[in-house]
Design an enzyme around this catalytic site. Structure first.
Site, PDB file in Angstrom:
ATOM      1  CB  SER A   1      -0.852  -0.034   1.268  1.00 55.63           C
ATOM      2  OG  SER A   1      -1.357   1.240   1.562  1.00 55.63           O
TER       3      SER A   1
ATOM      4  CE1 TYR B   1      -3.310  -2.590   5.611  1.00 54.84           C
ATOM      5  CE2 TYR B   1      -2.956  -0.276   5.037  1.00 54.84           C
ATOM      6  CZ  TYR B   1      -3.248  -1.572   4.659  1.00 54.84           C
ATOM      7  OH  TYR B   1      -3.483  -1.858   3.335  1.00 54.84           O
TER       8      TYR B   1
ATOM      9  CE  LYS C   1      -1.188  -4.674   3.286  1.00 55.77           C
ATOM     10  NZ  LYS C   1      -1.472  -5.945   2.617  1.00 55.77           N
TER      11      LYS C   1
HETATM   12  C1  UD1 Z   1      -6.844   4.953   3.549  1.00 54.43           C
HETATM   13  C2  UD1 Z   1      -5.750   4.447   4.436  1.00 54.43           C
HETATM   14  C3  UD1 Z   1      -4.731   3.749   3.574  1.00 54.43           C
HETATM   15  C4  UD1 Z   1      -5.381   2.639   2.760  1.00 54.43           C
HETATM   16  C5  UD1 Z   1      -6.507   3.224   1.925  1.00 54.43           C
HETATM   17  C6  UD1 Z   1      -7.268   2.132   1.209  1.00 54.43           C
HETATM   18  C7  UD1 Z   1      -5.712   6.097   6.265  1.00 54.43           C
HETATM   19  C8  UD1 Z   1      -4.945   7.184   6.942  1.00 54.43           C
HETATM   20  N1  UD1 Z   1      -5.157   5.568   5.153  1.00 54.43           N
HETATM   21  O1  UD1 Z   1      -6.279   5.939   2.707  1.00 54.43           O
HETATM   22  O2  UD1 Z   1      -3.743   3.209   4.393  1.00 54.43           O
HETATM   23  O3  UD1 Z   1      -4.435   2.036   1.915  1.00 54.43           O
HETATM   24  O4  UD1 Z   1      -7.414   3.909   2.780  1.00 54.43           O
HETATM   25  O5  UD1 Z   1      -8.163   2.666   0.309  1.00 54.43           O
HETATM   26  O6  UD1 Z   1      -6.784   5.721   6.707  1.00 54.43           O
HETATM   27  N2  UD1 Z   1     -12.410  11.497   3.694  1.00 54.43           N
HETATM   28  C9  UD1 Z   1     -13.357  12.420   4.101  1.00 54.43           C
HETATM   29  N3  UD1 Z   1     -14.486  11.959   4.721  1.00 54.43           N
HETATM   30  C10 UD1 Z   1     -14.718  10.631   4.953  1.00 54.43           C
HETATM   31  C11 UD1 Z   1     -13.755   9.696   4.516  1.00 54.43           C
HETATM   32  C12 UD1 Z   1     -12.604  10.166   3.901  1.00 54.43           C
HETATM   33  O7  UD1 Z   1     -13.186  13.631   3.917  1.00 54.43           O
HETATM   34  O8  UD1 Z   1     -15.746  10.282   5.537  1.00 54.43           O
HETATM   35  C13 UD1 Z   1     -11.205  11.972   3.029  1.00 54.43           C
HETATM   36  C14 UD1 Z   1      -9.926  11.644   3.787  1.00 54.43           C
HETATM   37  O9  UD1 Z   1      -9.591  12.686   4.662  1.00 54.43           O
HETATM   38  C15 UD1 Z   1      -8.932  11.502   2.637  1.00 54.43           C
HETATM   39  C16 UD1 Z   1      -9.759  11.040   1.447  1.00 54.43           C
HETATM   40  O10 UD1 Z   1     -11.116  11.310   1.789  1.00 54.43           O
HETATM   41  O11 UD1 Z   1      -8.381  12.733   2.341  1.00 54.43           O
HETATM   42  C17 UD1 Z   1      -9.608   9.576   1.183  1.00 54.43           C
HETATM   43  O12 UD1 Z   1      -9.832   8.884   2.396  1.00 54.43           O
HETATM   44  P1  UD1 Z   1      -9.856   7.285   2.470  1.00 54.43           P
HETATM   45  O13 UD1 Z   1     -10.788   6.767   1.438  1.00 54.43           O
HETATM   46  O14 UD1 Z   1     -10.103   6.916   3.884  1.00 54.43           O
HETATM   47  O15 UD1 Z   1      -8.411   6.874   1.979  1.00 54.43           O
HETATM   48  P2  UD1 Z   1      -6.972   7.305   2.544  1.00 54.43           P
HETATM   49  O16 UD1 Z   1      -7.063   7.987   3.836  1.00 54.43           O
HETATM   50  O17 UD1 Z   1      -6.265   8.027   1.463  1.00 54.43           O
END
Ligand code: UD1
Length: 348
Positions: A136, A160, A164
């Protein structure tokens, strides 16, 4: 035809990859504990392939990788059911929630690391020495708003990510051992999203989703009222975080290219990013979903989420150069296919 083992093949990325390998004529042997995977995904793969004969092409074995005895029996059965030789293995099985890993690190080391080490030990016994490992982008450290290259600094910030990286390191040690002859490709994924265009397979969840895309889908469908955007004061164009969202079928195709490469070339250890190289902000993703699907997504701005970074986008040039692979699908395709899947789940 080649016999490929897929651990975690009943999960999100595993099931889409299994489907694609079957399309290409490979024999696929899925091992899954069903802790996070769903047997329903296997049935859906069979449904999508209903016009083709899957007898002697698709096999399922329920097994937790931490159960070494059972795993040994499973690999024996795979040899018997296949052509007596396991050509390659794709290792997806593992737990993947960052939040849960912070609260339950032992569980993550136990599942992800112990399970993997057991697997490698049994693979050695069966002379199965070609592996693709599902890693990842979370293994990288701070990127200073630059696209991330495979050679960039590795500095996970959650358990996590540490698990990895530990498995990547273990495979690297095995590769360099004079007693072994392994071929290894580590694939580091950015943000997988979307579903198979049929909508018949996609991401299934146990409990409430925490990733952005399933959240958007559930708000669109009405299961959740609104989405909280985690922070609008980041140093990005619109103040929301930027990620590299990759269509799940592009990701599956990345695995196919990696398998083909692994089977054709001399043994090596490769680390490759799978992403689109395109950055998309949270707000842009929401707007694109609304436009593509003509639905309204209610959102509000909330605090930043702990552990988030402002920017995470792949430099995908190595994948193109070595594997000849690049992501082909658009953000709109992700929105369209993911929404189709969500509507199908709602009808179940
Ligand atoms: C997350 C994991 C990453 C994993 C990936 C799998 C974390 C810190 N990282 O990445 O290790 O490989 O998922 O897909 O959790 N967001 C919102 N509102 C929400 C949900 C998300 O604003 O309810 C934003 C988050 O702040 C982020 C973006 O959407 O900026 C993507 O979030 P998410 O889908 O959780 O992925 P990552 O955080 O990039």
């Amino acid at each position: 035809m080649y016999d490929i083992v897929i651990t975690g093949g009943a999960g999100y990325i595993g099931s889409h990859t299994a489907l694609l390998l079957l399309d290409k004529g490979y024999n696929v042997h899925i091992i899954d504990s069903l802790i996070n995977g769903f047997y329903e995904s296997i049935r859906s793969i069979q449904n999508i392939h209903k016009n083709k004969k899957l007898e002697n092409k698709l096999f399922f074995y329920k097994c937790d990788l931490r159960n070494k005895e059972l795993l040994r029996k499973v690999l024996k059965s795979i040899q018997k059911n296949g052509s007596n030789n396991i050509d390659a293995l794709i290792h997806f099985a593992g737990l993947k929630s960052v939040n849960q890993s912070i609260n339950e690190p032992i569980k993550y080391w136990n599942n992800n690391v112990l399970g993997s080490v057991n697997l490698f030990e049994i693979m050695s016994e069966f002379n199965c020495e070609n592996i693709i490992f599902s890693s990842s982008a979370t293994v990288y450290g701070d990127n200073n708003f630059r696209k991330i290259k495979e050679s960039d600094e590795l500095r996970p910030i959650n358990p996590y990510g540490f698990t990895k990286l530990a498995v990547e390191n273990c495979l690297n040690n095995i590769f360099h051992s004079p007693l072994n002859n392994w071929g290894v490709i580590v694939l580091r994924y950015f943000n997988p999203a979307g579903a198979h265009p049929s909508g018949l397979i996609g991401e299934n969840y146990k409990g409430k989703p925490s990733n952005l895309f399933p959240f958007i889908c559930q708000v669109a469908e009405g299961t959740l009222e609104k989405i909280t955007v985690f922070g609008n004061d980041w140093e990005t164009l619109d103040g929301t975080c930027v990620r590299d969202y990759i269509h799940i079928m592009d990701l599956a195709e990345g695995h196919l290219s990696a398998i083909e490469y692994l089977l054709k070339n001399e043994k090596q250890f490769l680390t490759i990013n799978l992403g689109t190289s395109e950055g998309v902000s949270v707000l842009n993703f929401i707007y694109q979903f609304q436009e593509t699907n003509n639905v309204r997504i209610r959102y509000e701005f909330g605090d930043r989420r702990e552990g988030d970074s402002a920017f995470s986008v792949a430099d995908s040039s190595k994948a193109l150069k070595i594997l000849g692979w690049r992501a082909k699908r658009t953000l709109s395709d992700i929105c369209k296919d993911g929404w189709k899947r969500q509507k199908m789940i709602a009808k179940l």
